[in-house]
Enzyme design. Structure first.
Site, PDB file in Angstrom:
ATOM      1  N   ARG A  15       0.806  -1.216   0.000  1.00 42.91           N
ATOM      2  CA  ARG A  15       0.000   0.000   0.000  1.00 42.91           C
ATOM      3  C   ARG A  15       0.843   1.270   0.000  1.00 42.91           C
ATOM      4  NH1 ARG A  15      -4.209  -0.989   4.760  1.00 42.91           N
ATOM      5  NH2 ARG A  15      -2.723  -2.615   5.347  1.00 42.91           N
ATOM      6  N   ASN A 176      -6.129  -4.870  19.289  1.00 42.27           N
ATOM      7  CA  ASN A 176      -4.863  -5.577  19.118  1.00 42.27           C
ATOM      8  C   ASN A 176      -3.872  -4.709  18.344  1.00 42.27           C
ATOM      9  OD1 ASN A 176      -2.859  -7.497  18.856  1.00 42.27           O
ATOM     10  ND2 ASN A 176      -3.894  -8.608  17.206  1.00 42.27           N
ATOM     11  N   ASN A 392      39.823  25.238  -6.110  1.00 45.05           N
ATOM     12  CA  ASN A 392      40.467  24.074  -5.510  1.00 45.05           C
ATOM     13  C   ASN A 392      40.497  22.848  -6.407  1.00 45.05           C
ATOM     14  OD1 ASN A 392      37.645  23.977  -5.296  1.00 45.05           O
ATOM     15  ND2 ASN A 392      37.712  22.589  -3.556  1.00 45.05           N
TER      16      ASN A 392
END
Length: 463
Positions: A15, A176, A392
């Site tokens: 999902r 639950n 650099n």
């Protein structure tokens, strides 16, 4: 507490509509699975076993990257053939040899569960008089959850799925949460009795409750004090909802500790960040990873810091910083970008549209605006003029620049590395510095300016 946590993280998470494991999705910059692992460790579990399956390499990589160097015992076990939750637990037991002590089985998509909840949950089976306990909670919306039905003595009688509830059972508000605590010896002894006589031909862990009851063992339920501990993530919408809950929990705690939020709903502080008292956090501020912020700071608005240490009395406005150290009394921004390896010393100033990478900015030094400083070691009291760049990169390698104390870099100076500019030196505006500059010297590099009188008039005449 000699407890083990088994975290189920093998599911597809269909999902979520994602190419990644569900438990890899982040809440406040931290993968869901790590929220659950950390909660188990925080509860005192001496061993944490993560059962992986779908996207196993991805989940294992997250676990290894997060816990490889820690003292915690966190390991992965693969459920190559996913045949249900009881099957996953059986594989974990067989692979690790767990056969004693409390064993808590948690879901990897339960990021809000707190260490205190897990600790109390594990203790329900620690004494040995209860063989198994179901984690329950009382959500605001009961729809879709199985109901907890208790016997007259308070023990667990059964779990009834929503679709099977009678009207009386549907009115029960204890649901639950899908997590279980077991006496390890009882779990080891009976896990092989779980069958797969169901439509999906899978082995379901809730069947263990009936098996233990038939064996004469007591099973119970433990209800979360905060119902949000039982909320899981199955969709992007739920991910956003739980992120908001996690944000609110953290921000409420920080406010109680003396941190000010201009708008708590618009600040996202990760669970591993710490913030000192009297710091003010403005809207659209994000602290990701192991950020440590001192006292009396102002962060934001529109600031995102990842694994950044900020000292006291710092102002960090509209700044992105990653793996950076800011010492005390720093001002930074707006619109600054601090890349990994940046270390800004006390009292320095980083200004508008400045990018700094892998550099040390000395005490009281200033990089006020429109500059790039990379691979540079800068002394104290340096002033970098607007539009200056340390060049650099030569296309293959990065090279260093050093700038001594109290040096003044004129606007639009290009410092071509490797180059050393001494202390108390000055570079003229618009120069390209390719050679070392001694202490106290002036370096000027310009072509001669020419003035061509009457140019515009002649140009118009040609048109």
């Amino acid at each position: 507490m000699n407890a083990t946590a088994i975290i189920l993280a093998a599911g597809e998470g269909t999902r979520m509509k994602s190419n990644h494991a569900k438990v890899s999705h982040a809440i406040l910059g931290k993968p869901m699975i790590c929220w659950v692992v950390d909660a188990a460790l925080g509860a005192g579990c001496e061993r944490v076993v993560v059962v992986v399956g779908s996207h196993a390499d991805e989940v294992r990589g997250i676990i290894d990257a997060t816990y490889a160097g820690s003292q915690a015992v966190v390991e992965c076990v693969e459920q190559a053939e996913r045949l249900g939750t009881a099957h996953a637990v059986r594989i974990a037991l067989e692979a690790t040899g767990i056969d004693a002590g409390p064993v808590v089985v948690l879901n990897g998509d339960l990021p809000l569960i707190q260490p205190e909840t897990i600790g109390n949950f594990a203790n329900t089976v620690a004494a040995g008089d209860v063989a198994a306990t179901v984690l329950s909670f009382k959500p605001q919306d009961l729809q879709g959850y199985g109901r907890i039905v208790l016997d007259t003595d308070g023990s667990l009688l059964r779990i009834v799925e929503q679709k099977d509830c009678t009207p009386e059972e549907a009115a029960i508000d204890e649901c639950n949460a899908g997590c279980y605590a077991f006496d390890g010896a009882q779990l080891k002894a009976h896990i092989g009795e779980v069958g797969c006589d169901n439509a999906q031909h899978e082995y379901y862990l809730p069947d263990m409750l009936g098996i233990l009851r038939e064996a004469g063992e007591r099973v119970a339920s433990y209800c979360c004090e905060d119902y949000r501990d039982g909320l899981g993530v199955n969709s992007r919408s739920q991910l956003a909802e739980l992120t908001a809950v996690a944000r609110d929990r953290i921000n409420e705690r920080l406010m109680a500790e003396g941190v000010t939020f201009i708008d708590p709903a618009q600040a996202w502080i990760g669970p591993d960040a710490t913030v000192g008292r009297d710091t003010v956090i403005w809207p659209q501020t994000h602290l990701i990873g192991t950020c440590v912020v001192g006292e009396d700071c102002a962060l934001g608005p529109n600031t995102r810091l990842t694994n950044v240490r900020v000292g006291d009395r710092c102002s960090v406005d509209e700044t992105v910083g990653i793996d950076v150290v800011l010492e005390n009394d720093i001002t930074c921004g707006p619109r600054a970008y601090l890349r990994p390896g940046t270390h800004v010393l006390d009292g320095a100033h980083i200004g508008t549209h400045v990018e700094i990478k892998k550099s040390t900015i000395g005490k009281g030094s200033k990089v006020p605006h429109l500059s790039y400083i990379g691979d540079t070691t800068m002394g104290a009291g340096v002033n970098i003029g607007a539009g200056s760049i340390t060049c650099n990169y030569d296309g293959v390698n990065k090279h260093p620049t050093t700038i001594g104390d109290d040096t003044f870099i004129g606007s639009d100076t290009m410092m071509v590395a490797p180059v050393n500019i001494g202390s108390h030196a000055v570079t003229g505006a618009g120069g390209t510095i390719t050679q070392d500059v001694p202490d106290g010297a002036l370096a000027v590099e310009r072509t001669e300016q020419r003035i061509i009188e009457g140019y515009s008039e002649r140009k118009r005449a040609r048109k």
